[in-house]
Design a protein around this motif. Structure first.
Motif, PDB file in Angstrom:
ATOM      1  N   LEU A 181       0.853  -1.189   0.000  1.00 50.14           N
ATOM      2  CA  LEU A 181       0.000   0.000   0.000  1.00 50.14           C
ATOM      3  C   LEU A 181       0.888   1.237   0.000  1.00 50.14           C
ATOM      4  CD1 LEU A 181      -2.983   0.900   0.089  1.00 50.14           C
ATOM      5  CD2 LEU A 181      -2.747   1.143   2.554  1.00 50.14           C
ATOM      6  N   VAL A 182       0.454   2.250  -0.769  1.00 48.21           N
ATOM      7  CA  VAL A 182       1.148   3.533  -0.814  1.00 48.21           C
ATOM      8  C   VAL A 182       0.186   4.619  -0.349  1.00 48.21           C
ATOM      9  CG1 VAL A 182       2.306   5.230  -2.271  1.00 48.21           C
ATOM     10  CG2 VAL A 182       2.608   2.781  -2.719  1.00 48.21           C
ATOM     11  N   LEU A 183       0.597   5.394   0.647  1.00 48.47           N
ATOM     12  CA  LEU A 183      -0.205   6.501   1.164  1.00 48.47           C
ATOM     13  C   LEU A 183       0.357   7.780   0.575  1.00 48.47           C
ATOM     14  CD1 LEU A 183      -0.388   4.114   3.279  1.00 48.47           C
ATOM     15  CD2 LEU A 183      -0.972   5.856   4.944  1.00 48.47           C
ATOM     16  N   LEU A 184      -0.446   8.473  -0.210  1.00 50.29           N
ATOM     17  CA  LEU A 184       0.049   9.567  -1.034  1.00 50.29           C
ATOM     18  C   LEU A 184      -0.645  10.884  -0.714  1.00 50.29           C
ATOM     19  CD1 LEU A 184       1.770  10.371  -3.554  1.00 50.29           C
ATOM     20  CD2 LEU A 184      -0.179   9.655  -4.959  1.00 50.29           C
ATOM     21  N   ASP A 185       0.167  11.911  -0.427  1.00 49.85           N
ATOM     22  CA  ASP A 185      -0.380  13.246  -0.214  1.00 49.85           C
ATOM     23  C   ASP A 185      -0.639  13.891  -1.574  1.00 49.85           C
ATOM     24  OD1 ASP A 185      -1.224  15.579   0.971  1.00 49.85           O
ATOM     25  OD2 ASP A 185       0.781  16.301   1.469  1.00 49.85           O
ATOM     26  N   LEU A 186      -1.617  14.770  -1.664  1.00 50.75           N
ATOM     27  CA  LEU A 186      -1.918  15.430  -2.930  1.00 50.75           C
ATOM     28  C   LEU A 186      -1.080  16.685  -3.144  1.00 50.75           C
ATOM     29  CD1 LEU A 186      -5.819  15.215  -3.189  1.00 50.75           C
ATOM     30  CD2 LEU A 186      -4.147  14.107  -4.680  1.00 50.75           C
ATOM     31  N   VAL A 219       0.145   9.914  -9.667  1.00 50.08           N
ATOM     32  CA  VAL A 219      -0.841   8.907 -10.073  1.00 50.08           C
ATOM     33  C   VAL A 219      -0.917   8.830 -11.599  1.00 50.08           C
ATOM     34  CG1 VAL A 219      -3.266   8.215  -9.959  1.00 50.08           C
ATOM     35  CG2 VAL A 219      -2.189   9.260  -7.967  1.00 50.08           C
ATOM     36  N   HIS A 220      -0.943   9.999 -12.252  1.00 45.70           N
ATOM     37  CA  HIS A 220      -0.962  10.033 -13.721  1.00 45.70           C
ATOM     38  C   HIS A 220       0.274   9.345 -14.294  1.00 45.70           C
ATOM     39  CE1 HIS A 220      -4.419  12.353 -15.080  1.00 45.70           C
ATOM     40  NE2 HIS A 220      -4.262  13.183 -14.068  1.00 45.70           N
ATOM     41  N   HIS A 221       1.430   9.648 -13.714  1.00 49.55           N
ATOM     42  CA  HIS A 221       2.692   9.074 -14.202  1.00 49.55           C
ATOM     43  C   HIS A 221       2.666   7.551 -14.118  1.00 49.55           C
ATOM     44  CE1 HIS A 221       7.010   8.638 -14.909  1.00 49.55           C
ATOM     45  NE2 HIS A 221       7.044   7.842 -13.858  1.00 49.55           N
ATOM     46  N   LEU A 222       2.252   7.030 -12.983  1.00 47.49           N
ATOM     47  CA  LEU A 222       2.206   5.573 -12.794  1.00 47.49           C
ATOM     48  C   LEU A 222       1.201   4.941 -13.751  1.00 47.49           C
ATOM     49  CD1 LEU A 222       2.302   5.429  -8.885  1.00 47.49           C
ATOM     50  CD2 LEU A 222       4.182   4.945 -10.464  1.00 47.49           C
ATOM     51  N   HIS A 223       0.065   5.636 -13.941  1.00 53.94           N
ATOM     52  CA  HIS A 223      -0.975   5.126 -14.848  1.00 53.94           C
ATOM     53  C   HIS A 223      -0.444   5.060 -16.279  1.00 53.94           C
ATOM     54  CE1 HIS A 223      -5.076   4.343 -16.191  1.00 53.94           C
ATOM     55  NE2 HIS A 223      -4.918   5.271 -17.116  1.00 53.94           N
ATOM     56  N   GLU A 224       0.249   6.121 -16.707  1.00 50.24           N
ATOM     57  CA  GLU A 224       0.773   6.174 -18.071  1.00 50.24           C
ATOM     58  C   GLU A 224       1.897   5.160 -18.288  1.00 50.24           C
ATOM     59  OE1 GLU A 224       1.847  10.247 -18.572  1.00 50.24           O
ATOM     60  OE2 GLU A 224      -0.223  10.938 -18.871  1.00 50.24           O
ATOM     61  N   GLN A 225       2.665   4.894 -17.219  1.00 54.42           N
ATOM     62  CA  GLN A 225       3.771   3.942 -17.322  1.00 54.42           C
ATOM     63  C   GLN A 225       3.306   2.497 -17.145  1.00 54.42           C
ATOM     64  OE1 GLN A 225       6.988   4.763 -18.157  1.00 54.42           O
ATOM     65  NE2 GLN A 225       6.122   6.798 -18.487  1.00 54.42           N
ATOM     66  N   GLY A 226       2.042   2.326 -16.803  1.00 54.35           N
ATOM     67  CA  GLY A 226       1.510   0.983 -16.613  1.00 54.35           C
ATOM     68  C   GLY A 226       2.078   0.274 -15.394  1.00 54.35           C
ATOM     69  N   ILE A 227       2.365   1.043 -14.345  1.00 55.73           N
ATOM     70  CA  ILE A 227       2.915   0.472 -13.110  1.00 55.73           C
ATOM     71  C   ILE A 227       1.768   0.272 -12.119  1.00 55.73           C
ATOM     72  CG2 ILE A 227       4.541   0.793 -11.208  1.00 55.73           C
ATOM     73  CD1 ILE A 227       6.154   2.638 -13.057  1.00 55.73           C
ATOM     74  N   THR A 230     -10.546  16.804  -7.897  1.00 48.14           N
ATOM     75  CA  THR A 230      -9.239  16.159  -7.807  1.00 48.14           C
ATOM     76  C   THR A 230      -9.385  14.739  -7.274  1.00 48.14           C
ATOM     77  OG1 THR A 230      -8.161  18.296  -7.399  1.00 48.14           O
ATOM     78  CG2 THR A 230      -6.915  16.320  -6.831  1.00 48.14           C
ATOM     79  N   ILE A 231     -10.204  14.586  -6.247  1.00 43.83           N
ATOM     80  CA  ILE A 231     -10.443  13.255  -5.674  1.00 43.83           C
ATOM     81  C   ILE A 231     -11.076  12.352  -6.727  1.00 43.83           C
ATOM     82  CG2 ILE A 231     -11.750  11.968  -3.925  1.00 43.83           C
ATOM     83  CD1 ILE A 231     -11.543  14.514  -2.161  1.00 43.83           C
ATOM     84  N   LYS A 232     -12.045  12.881  -7.464  1.00 39.12           N
ATOM     85  CA  LYS A 232     -12.718  12.100  -8.505  1.00 39.12           C
ATOM     86  C   LYS A 232     -11.721  11.662  -9.579  1.00 39.12           C
ATOM     87  CE  LYS A 232     -16.825  12.188 -11.498  1.00 39.12           C
ATOM     88  NZ  LYS A 232     -16.216  11.830 -12.788  1.00 39.12           N
ATOM     89  N   SER A 233     -10.838  12.570  -9.966  1.00 43.66           N
ATOM     90  CA  SER A 233      -9.827  12.235 -10.974  1.00 43.66           C
ATOM     91  C   SER A 233      -8.926  11.115 -10.486  1.00 43.66           C
ATOM     92  CB  SER A 233      -8.981  13.473 -11.309  1.00 43.66           C
ATOM     93  OG  SER A 233      -9.760  14.479 -11.913  1.00 43.66           O
ATOM     94  N   ALA A 234      -8.531  11.183  -9.210  1.00 46.63           N
ATOM     95  CA  ALA A 234      -7.662  10.148  -8.646  1.00 46.63           C
ATOM     96  C   ALA A 234      -8.365   8.793  -8.614  1.00 46.63           C
ATOM     97  CB  ALA A 234      -7.230  10.549  -7.231  1.00 46.63           C
ATOM     98  N   LEU A 235      -9.626   8.785  -8.226  1.00 46.07           N
ATOM     99  CA  LEU A 235     -10.389   7.533  -8.173  1.00 46.07           C
ATOM    100  C   LEU A 235     -10.564   6.938  -9.563  1.00 46.07           C
ATOM    101  CD1 LEU A 235     -13.137   8.518  -5.552  1.00 46.07           C
ATOM    102  CD2 LEU A 235     -11.117   7.095  -5.162  1.00 46.07           C
ATOM    103  N   VAL A 244      -7.099   4.877  -7.927  1.00 47.84           N
ATOM    104  CA  VAL A 244      -6.778   5.031  -6.513  1.00 47.84           C
ATOM    105  C   VAL A 244      -7.873   4.366  -5.677  1.00 47.84           C
ATOM    106  CG1 VAL A 244      -6.563   6.721  -4.642  1.00 47.84           C
ATOM    107  CG2 VAL A 244      -5.411   7.117  -6.820  1.00 47.84           C
ATOM    108  N   MET A 245      -7.468   3.662  -4.624  1.00 45.72           N
ATOM    109  CA  MET A 245      -8.405   2.845  -3.849  1.00 45.72           C
ATOM    110  C   MET A 245      -9.153   3.577  -2.737  1.00 45.72           C
ATOM    111  SD  MET A 245      -8.807  -0.150  -4.992  1.00 45.72           S
ATOM    112  CE  MET A 245      -9.521  -0.965  -3.568  1.00 45.72           C
ATOM    113  N   GLY A 246      -8.838   4.864  -2.551  1.00 49.16           N
ATOM    114  CA  GLY A 246      -9.583   5.573  -1.528  1.00 49.16           C
ATOM    115  C   GLY A 246      -9.013   6.943  -1.233  1.00 49.16           C
TER     116      GLY A 246
END
Length: 220
Positions: free
Chosen positions: A63-68, A79-87, A102-107, A111-113
């Motif tokens: 699990l990764v806890l990420l500040d915005l 989050v965008h970077h990881l999504h684009e890199q397929g990680i 912003t929360i909606k975009s992350a979900l 993002v799991m929560g």
């Protein structure tokens, strides 16, 4: 989807990563995270660059806890970077920033929560347990706002690309071209081109007017 690693059953440690530029918060949340189990290993990153290095290192995090909100690249950009890199990384946002879009975009990016920093230790622990069991967590105070979020009206502005919309969202936050370029991993020249295209599409004469028109149209 359950992110709890089966390897833990074989005695391997549960690897967690906290990404936050405030050391005081990291030190405080450690006391919450150790309650997840006796085999918890808590890693930390104090910047987006450190976080990306850790996430691309090959180490598998449970699990990764990420500040915005962080200097340089913000949490959503990671989050965008990881999504684009397929990680594939199990992420949960833990932040004092409660912008619903912003929360909606992350979900939408997997993002799991979202867990507010205003939560008590007990509330945060319960939320983390829910996320690690594979159940999306959103606070009851935020969920209705997400449901009520009006759809963006792309039909009237089909010329605006998804990338330009990302640029517009960052313009609305007051980012400079250089900051937008860093956030989206693009060159400043490319950002200037996107901003010019937005001016034309939205018939705006400057950045402030561009954002105001975008807000009026429900684009940001």
């Amino acid at each position: 989807m359950n992110f709890t690693r089966s390897a833990n059953l074989q005695g391997l440690a549960m690897q967690l990563l906290i990404v936050d530029d405030h050391q005081l918060f990291i030190d405080g949340i450690r006391h919450v995270l150790v309650k997840l189990g006796d085999d918890v290993v808590i890693n930390q990153a104090n910047s987006a660059d450190e976080a990306i290095s850790a996430l691309e290192s090959g180490l598998q995090f449970d699990l990764v806890l990420l500040d915005l909100v962080m200097p340089g690249l913000n949490g959503l950009s990671i989050v965008h970077h990881l999504h684009e890199q397929g990680i594939p990384v199990p992420l949960v946002i833990v932040s004092g920033e409660e912008n619903v879009r912003t929360i909606k975009s992350a979900l939408e990016l997997g993002v799991m929560g979202f867990i507010p920093k205003s939560f008590s230790g007990e509330e945060m622990l319960a939320a983390l347990v829910q996320v690690m069991s594979g159940i999306l967590f959103v606070p009851p105070s935020i969920a209705p706002k997400l449901d009520a979020l009006k759809p963006r009206r792309f039909a009237h502005h089909g010329g605006i690309t998804r990338r330009q919309l990302q640029v517009l969202e960052l313009l609305a936050k007051g980012y400079t071209n250089r900051q937008i370029a860093a956030s989206l991993c693009l060159t400043e020249h490319t950002i200037k081109a996107h901003v010019s295209a937005l001016f034309i599409e939205l018939k705006a004469n400057n950045r402030t007017e561009c954002v105001q028109v975008g807000e009026a149209l429900g684009l940001v």
